[in-house]
Design an enzyme around this catalytic site. Structure first.
Site, PDB file in Angstrom:
ATOM      1  CB  CYS A 152       5.913 -87.467  40.523  1.00 40.71           C
ATOM      2  SG  CYS A 152       5.247 -86.560  39.123  1.00 40.71           S
ATOM      3  CG  HIS A 290       1.735 -90.020  43.150  1.00 38.67           C
ATOM      4  ND1 HIS A 290       2.926 -89.438  43.524  1.00 38.67           N
ATOM      5  CD2 HIS A 290       1.470 -89.560  41.897  1.00 38.67           C
ATOM      6  CE1 HIS A 290       3.370 -88.665  42.535  1.00 38.67           C
ATOM      7  NE2 HIS A 290       2.500 -88.727  41.546  1.00 38.67           N
ATOM      8  CG  HIS A 327       2.167 -83.021  41.698  1.00 35.18           C
ATOM      9  ND1 HIS A 327       3.372 -83.512  42.205  1.00 35.18           N
ATOM     10  CD2 HIS A 327       1.755 -83.961  40.793  1.00 35.18           C
ATOM     11  CE1 HIS A 327       3.664 -84.656  41.640  1.00 35.18           C
ATOM     12  NE2 HIS A 327       2.696 -84.958  40.778  1.00 35.18           N
TER      13      HIS A 327
END
Length: 417
Positions: A152, A290, A327
């Site tokens: 990520c 995030h 995501h």
């Protein structure tokens, strides 16, 4: 040599918009691109949720990352107004990240599906550099090429690597970014880890910072940013979105997927980023978090921000766009950094959608439901990844004069030696 790095072009492809401005307008309005996933080999229709780009097909190698990566790169190039015929293309770097291509058995499935017997080459199926190389070749840029796949944090790390290549004198311009599309192995892996949200209404499934959050939804997207040495940008009269003041990388060694309960690695990362950027906590008005919507991440991130920013944390706007776009995993850092630059450009903190019941453990101003107009001078983008990868990047709004603030006193490190 003018050792300042600015953003002169942005391109984006996401589930809520097929270009930069349409994506940004959807994010500002809190629009959501999440639906039930159907047609994924080996996974029952409707079992999982995702924010997908449905009209993007497979290329001749069975890959869906390359088409959206190339589209974002071309838009960024057009937006930057950089004329590749008039510059030394050996001074243009490409720093990009994505996941590996489809596995060989998936390639065989694609071959059978389209009625051919062609098996895709192994190097297009497995090499992490396949998509970045093809994009750079298509653009015709011949400077340094850097490829990373760090979950990520991929897009953020690709950006920091591109910035460093400019500051090191290896290039004057760097195309940076990342791309991500969904495939069965990635989807099944997250499902088995039990980190995915689900709900009867797909649009409300992901609820970052909410007391009822249960996880994230997967997404597809790509972003490319054109980074440029300030002297180069000024010489050609380029329009500038923002200046990259600094970026830092660290790691959380607690576990491959778990995070430090006391948030000390993240606190240290943010302290270091502020110091590198000549900022004090009160300078920062917006943080693009995030913000995955998992129980652990959101509470840990809140603690880390509060520890690093102290009393200034009460004046921050902190939001995440993962409930809108899903995501994006490898693409998350680049897309979210692009959104952060546009938030500075327009003076608008985008909302955290589905945040109806804020968790007391996530007690920052997370801009619930509705975005907010606010004078934003400095912003920070945070990336937190499986494998313990941590990255943060500080941006300054470009006002025209663009003079850097006087160096601030070093922030006090809050992590014990």
């Amino acid at each position: 040599m003018d050792d300042r790095v600015v953003i002169t072009g942005i391109g984006m492809v996401t589930a809520v918009g097929r270009d930069r401005e349409s994506t940004w307008n959807a994010v500002k309005a809190g629009r959501n691109g999440v639906s039930k996933l159907c047609g994924m080999p080996g996974i029952p229709d409707g079992l999982l949720l995702g924010a997908t780009i449905d009209e993007v097909g497979h290329d001749r190698y069975g890959d869906r990352n390359f088409p959206i990566a190339l589209a974002a790169a071309r838009e960024a190039l057009d937006d930057s107004r950089l004329d590749l015929k008039r510059v030394d293309r050996s001074r243009i770097a490409h720093s990009y990240g994505t996941c590996g291509g489809p596995t060989p058995w998936m390639a065989e499935e694609y071959a059978r599906r389209d009625g051919t017997t062609q098996i895709k080459p192994w190097w297009e199926n497995l090499l992490y550099s396949a998509v970045p190389t093809r994009v750079a070749n298509r653009l015709g840029i011949y400077g340094p090429r850097m490829v990373n796949s760090t979950a990520c944090a991929t897009g953020s790390i690709a950006t920091i690597n591109g910035m460093r290549a400019i500051l090191d004198g290896q290039c004057d311009v760097a195309f940076v970014g990342s791309a991500q599309t969904l495939h069965p192995i990635l989807s099944a892996g997250f499902y088995n880890m039990r980190v995915l949200a689900n709900a009867d209404d797909p649009a409300s499934a992901c609820r970052p910072f909410d007391v009822n959050r249960t996880g994230f939804v997967m997404g597809e997207g790509a972003a490319t940013l054109v980074l440029e040495r300030l002297s180069s940008a000024r010489a050609r009269g380029a329009s500038i979105y923002a200046e990259i003041l600094g970026g830092s990388l660290m790691s959380d060694s607690t576990h491959v997927t778990d995070l430090s309960a006391d948030s000390r690695p993240l606190t240290h990362l943010l302290d270091r980023t502020l110091r590198k950027s000549n900022l004090v906590p009160s300078d920062v008005a917006y943080i693009n978090a995030h913000g995955t919507g998992t129980k652990q991440n959101d509470a840990m991130e809140t603690r880390g921000i509060r520890a690093a920013f102290g009393a200034a944390a009460n004046r921050l706007c902190v939001s995440t766009i993962k409930a809108n776009l899903g995501h994006l995993v490898n693409a998350a850092g680049a897309v979210e950094l692009a959104i952060t630059a546009m938030a500075l450009r327009d003076g608008f903190a985008p909302p955290t959608v589905n945040l109806t019941h804020p968790d007391p453990d996530c007690d920052l101003d997370c801009v619930p439901l509705i975005g907010r107009r606010r004078a934003l001078e400095h912003a920070v983008k945070i990336s937190i990844a499986f494998g313990g990868h941590l990255a943060a990047i500080a941006l300054r709004r470009w006002s025209g004069a663009g003079e850097r603030c006087e160096p601030a006193p070093a922030a006090v490190l809050r992590m014990a030696a």
